[in-house]
Design an enzyme around this catalytic site. Structure first.
Site, PDB file in Angstrom:
ATOM      1  N   LYS A  15       1.072  -1.506  -0.086  1.00 41.47           N
ATOM      2  CA  LYS A  15      -0.172   0.375  -0.063  1.00 41.47           C
ATOM      3  C   LYS A  15       0.889   1.037   0.073  1.00 41.47           C
ATOM      4  CE  LYS A  15       0.808   1.250   4.586  1.00 41.47           C
ATOM      5  NZ  LYS A  15       1.699   2.239   4.897  1.00 41.47           N
ATOM      6  N   GLY A 104       3.406  -1.805   4.401  1.00 40.48           N
ATOM      7  CA  GLY A 104       2.463  -2.985   4.900  1.00 40.48           C
ATOM      8  C   GLY A 104       2.886  -4.324   4.521  1.00 40.48           C
ATOM      9  N   GLY A 106       4.079  -6.240   5.999  1.00 40.85           N
ATOM     10  CA  GLY A 106       4.029  -7.192   7.373  1.00 40.85           C
ATOM     11  C   GLY A 106       2.736  -7.459   7.150  1.00 40.85           C
ATOM     12  N   SER A 107       1.959  -6.462   7.336  1.00 37.31           N
ATOM     13  CA  SER A 107       0.386  -6.451   7.883  1.00 37.31           C
ATOM     14  C   SER A 107       0.038  -6.908   6.530  1.00 37.31           C
ATOM     15  CB  SER A 107       0.437  -5.226   7.623  1.00 37.31           C
ATOM     16  OG  SER A 107       0.898  -4.878   9.423  1.00 37.31           O
ATOM     17  N   ASP A 140      -1.800  -0.924   9.658  1.00 38.50           N
ATOM     18  CA  ASP A 140      -2.737  -1.403   8.654  1.00 38.50           C
ATOM     19  C   ASP A 140      -3.150  -2.614   8.131  1.00 38.50           C
ATOM     20  OD1 ASP A 140      -0.840   0.911   7.664  1.00 38.50           O
ATOM     21  OD2 ASP A 140       0.673   0.011   7.394  1.00 38.50           O
TER      22      ASP A 140
END
EC number: 2.7.1.148
Length: 281
Positions: A15, A104, A106-107, A140
């Protein structure tokens, strides 16, 4: 996509924060934000293989960290209590999104795990329940579960779909890791940006990032990358950094910039998405 050994492949897109404002600090220490989140086609691939023994195994933790602290592992562990039958999973991560970059990664990996395992394990959680659960993993994660470009409020868990024009992005990652905790606790951080009603993409311009000035002060390498990219157009930092980006209306324009900056920095060329790839599955 199915792999010969029984693994299945799922997308986890990155993102960009096209705008990010901090509107206050909460009693629990978290910050309220308002932000435009945009999905892009730079993505990790999450490979999942079901198990029936209740074990969760992450085969390649990022940067050698213990699997128990990895967001993807924690996402699977979080869902286990909702599974109808004893459920386990094996996880592999093919990382293409740089870590510690404000993109973002890892999220997004964690959100993909939540979305897939909610179906596989027949957990029956609604999107709202998944968003609330995901918020405990990272700010996130709710956006990636929401799965569409959005205007976010609260701690990033109050999301409204936003129509964002189709654009191409050139993303530059300077050679530095930004500490999100350091930026959020910095005495110079703006924490009182005016809150807005639900805006349109157009009336929020000019875009800004309230963390940008503090990051530039504490991490000169980010400022240098921003200055270089600003030669080609309006540039902005995403999240708490370290990546900076510029937007173009077409691929050719973006590619020409990418060719120039990729000689100096780790750089990425990405197209904006309107929705998460898993929404089409």
């Amino acid at each position: 996509m199915n792999i010969a050994d029984g693994r299945q492949a799922f997308s986890a897109p990155a993102k960009l924060n096209l705008d990010l404002r901090i509107t206050g600090r909460r009693e629990d220490g978290y910050h309220n934000i308002e932000s435009i989140f945009c999905l892009i086609d730079l993505q990790d691939t999450v490979y999942l293989k079901p198990r029936d023994d209740g074990k969760i195994i992450l085969h390649n933790p990022v940067d050698g960290m213990p699997q128990e602290v990895d967001l993807s592992y924690r996402a699977a562990s979080l869902l286990q209590k909702y599974a109808r039958n004893p459920a386990g999973v094996e996880i592999w991560l093919d990382k293409k999104i740089p870590t510690g970059a404000g993109l973002g990664g890892g999220s997004s990996d964690a959100a993909t795990v939540l979305l897939v395992l909610n179906r596989w394990w027949q957990c029956g959680l609604t999107q709202r329940q998944l968003i609330d659960s995901g918020a405990a993993l990272g700010a996130d994660v709710p956006f990636f579960i929401f799965g569409k470009n959005a205007f976010a409020r609260g701690i990033g868990d109050r999301l409204d779909e936003m129509d964002i024009p189709k654009q191409w992005y050139v993303i530059v990652k300077p050679p530095v890791h930004v500490s999100t905790a350091k930026i959020f606790t910095h005495e110079s951080l703006t924490r009182n940006s005016a809150s807005s009603i639900m805006p349109t993409f157009q009336n929020l311009q000019p875009f800004r990032n309230d963390m940008q000035a503090v990051v530039f002060k504490e991490y000169p390498e980010v400022w240098k990358a921003y200055s270089e990219l600003s030669r080609y157009g309006f540039a902005l930092m995403t999240g708490s950094g370290a990546c900076v980006f510029t937007a173009c209306q077409d691929r050719n324009s973006a590619y020409n910039i990418y060719r120039q900056v990729s000689d100096l920095y780790e750089a990425y060329l990405a197209e904006g998405l309107s929705k998460h790839p898993l929404l089409s599955v």
